[in-house]
Design an enzyme around this catalytic site. Sequence first.
Site, short mmCIF file in Angstrom:
data_model
loop_
_atom_site.label_atom_id
_atom_site.label_comp_id
_atom_site.label_asym_id
_atom_site.label_seq_id
_atom_site.Cartn_x
_atom_site.Cartn_y
_atom_site.Cartn_z
N ASN A 293 42.44 -54.64 -11.01
CA ASN A 293 41.15 -55.20 -10.15
C ASN A 293 41.77 -55.61 -8.98
O ASN A 293 41.87 -56.89 -8.87
CB ASN A 293 39.83 -56.11 -11.18
CG ASN A 293 39.14 -56.13 -9.98
OD1 ASN A 293 39.12 -55.80 -9.23
ND2 ASN A 293 38.32 -56.33 -10.42
N ASP A 294 42.00 -54.29 -7.85
CA ASP A 294 42.78 -55.57 -6.37
C ASP A 294 42.06 -56.26 -5.70
O ASP A 294 41.86 -56.47 -5.30
CB ASP A 294 42.92 -54.35 -5.70
CG ASP A 294 44.14 -52.80 -6.55
OD1 ASP A 294 44.85 -54.00 -6.06
OD2 ASP A 294 44.35 -52.29 -5.95
N CYS A 295 40.38 -56.02 -6.59
CA CYS A 295 39.04 -56.75 -5.35
C CYS A 295 39.05 -58.24 -6.13
O CYS A 295 38.28 -58.84 -5.67
CB CYS A 295 38.29 -55.93 -5.77
SG CYS A 295 38.63 -54.84 -4.35
#
Length: 814
Positions: A486-488
Amino acid sequence: MHYGSFDDVRREYVITRPDTPLPWINYLGSEAFFGLISNTAGGYAFYRDARLRRLTRYRYNNAPPDSGGRYLYLRDEATGTYWSPSWMPTRTDLDEYTCRHGLGYTIIESAYRGIRAETRYFVPVGADLEVWQTTITNEHAEPAALSLFGTVEFCLWDAYDDMTNFQRNFNTGQVEIEDGVIYHKTEYRERRDHFAYFACSALVAAYDTQREAFLGAYRGWDAPLAVERGACGDSVAHGWAPIAAQQVKLDLAPGESRTVIFLLGYGENLQDEKFDPPESQAVNKQRVRPVIARYLDPAQADAAFEDLGRYWERQLAGLQVTTPDEHTNRMVNIWNAYQCMVTFNLSRSASYFESGVGRGMGFRDSAQDLLAFVQMDPVRACERLLDLAATQLETGGAYHQYQPLTKKGNDAVGSNFNDDPLWLVLAAAAYVKESGDWSILDASVPYENRPGTEQPFYEHLQRCVQYTLDRLGPHGLPLIGRADWNDCLNLNTFSDTPGESFQTTTNKDGAVAESVLIGGMFVQAANEMADLAARCEGGEAAERYRAVAQQIEAAVREYGWDGAWFLRAYDALGDRVGSHECAEGQIYVEPQGICILAGIGVEDGLAERALESVAERLATPHGILLHQPAYTRYYLNLGEISSYPPGYKENASVFCHTNPWIMIAEAIVGHGDRAFDYYTRISPSAREAISDVHRSEPYVYAQTIAGRDAPTQGEAKNSWLTGTAAWNYVAITEWILGIRATHEGLCVAPVIPEAWSGFTATRAFRGTPYHITVTRKGPGNALALTVNGQPVAGTVVPLAAGPDPVTVEVALGG
């Protein structure tokens, strides 16, 4: 509401009205030359790299949407009436309209005031060009005098520079016109060795190459002056905005049809062969003239289209199924497999939602795409694995992205996304299981594409595992770095400055924040490495990998379990993320899926308990939410995930990419009904009936569907280029239908709905066709396996001795 329907026989989606909720697109090309094309002929073309080699201009986030494309105009010379047979850009109220999106081609057909037009767009296999075959038919009882205009607007190659550097770009545009062909050669006189061209099979009555000359001052593509007045002006571009517009005169008797072919192509010369004659500034066209002549020949164009059909027939032949569910058949046999091919080719670089100027090819993205692609084209899968490994850092880490043209890592984004290296291990294991090609592990591969750093691919994989072991946090769990899958979820960013990148900004040292997701991934990857090591180094090395897998699994069990589900992470302050203790974001879907995929909790009931929590707290009619409750404010310690409004993207949407992890987990614990139920909830084909809610294409997966906290619950975004495609293909084919490759042979272990009577499948595996028949004899998943009439213990069909077909019968349940 329906905007079209599936034609399963022709493997097409047929759109019957042009005003779809969003542009519904398709992709042209399968090798080096690609194009995006919408149902109204919007989109653009590029060679290898959507940023650095873009041929035509497209305006993202424009009003009206879908601005820029392959625009044709027809003009009735008797009345002066003109229209676009693709509806855009004139948006004329056509009498009839259909768009047929097929495998690597799109056909748009319309009728207006007695004139029928059908245009077939495709990229031939092995060619660096688009073919537009346009057939115009006069359905009047009287002769018709028409003008047909074919147009494109050229991009000045670097798409980012094209949209920003106007002080230069308004001065550099150049073209050549020779034998009716328009050659776009901006910057060719200096450092570029490539050019584009636009050609026509008919006699060109007139042309324009300067945009303003064709459109007129202060006019757009919806009302071009040259079309309105019925004549191009033979303008030659000098700076400003080069285009290609070619006008063809058509005099058609009643009932007569005429086909005109337009070509949009890419050419490239060696540096010392750029000009012809050598002392001139004229583009050397010797390489492209034969190509142009070939595809302007109607018979050759037809043959190329037939060859394209055969290409896709071969690509899809590896697995074909017949189940009791039409949506499963349609997605597995056609659209999901097709989408996997597109994501393999383009990763996340160019779509209606990805502009093609930023991301390039993602390391994690491309590795995940391979999980499905390995069975479709093992040769190209092998090439991609080695390309990915060549961008790896000597630490075992990886550039998060790389440019497809140069295959160099993207310095602007960099590395330290700590899950990235482990995806290479999982993809490599999938490839070896599918192909039986152990020699790839001996392939010599550099680090960062630097000559002199070559090491065996197997050592690259070893460093992937060691990278995680070198970065363990206070609880013995893997450190998250800038982010994991999850890049966020940016636990080390702590950004309070507008415009700052959540992914590249780091305000903490990264020595505390840990990821339970990476912990689960590591257990799976280390066990896969143990199998590879047993072959490459022997049993002692294999045991070392199994030991470190057990070490991290123990940490996940002790510090990653929250009582009813797996924790998501520990933040930079050492506080839990994804815990019942949190005010918001108490449960996340990712670790529930990934940890169970790794086998954690399957034997002792933790997996079952976690999946019950998913069903109770995250499952919705539109799919499984990423987390709950949604974040209602910005959390400095969590980063971008809390920057989105509730219910959108990473903040509690149905992030479709993660849903297959739960489908697989449910199949692992034997829940066929629930696994298939989750599969159906996000199936594009099954959601076609709610297209006015879903809005994105009903034939391909989207990345995200608005969650229950969003005002537009059920609305899909970020379609086409998403890991959802590969993971759903893996979930349905390998775990629900249960047909998956192993090192020892082909496993057939279905976990299908109780109501299914069975299914049949044909699966190619290591050069042998397997004809599989599954028949339900009773409830449950127990099975009896028969191979070529002989009972076989277990679930694995032994490797075939040769290419002769293998008959597999499975008696399920009872």
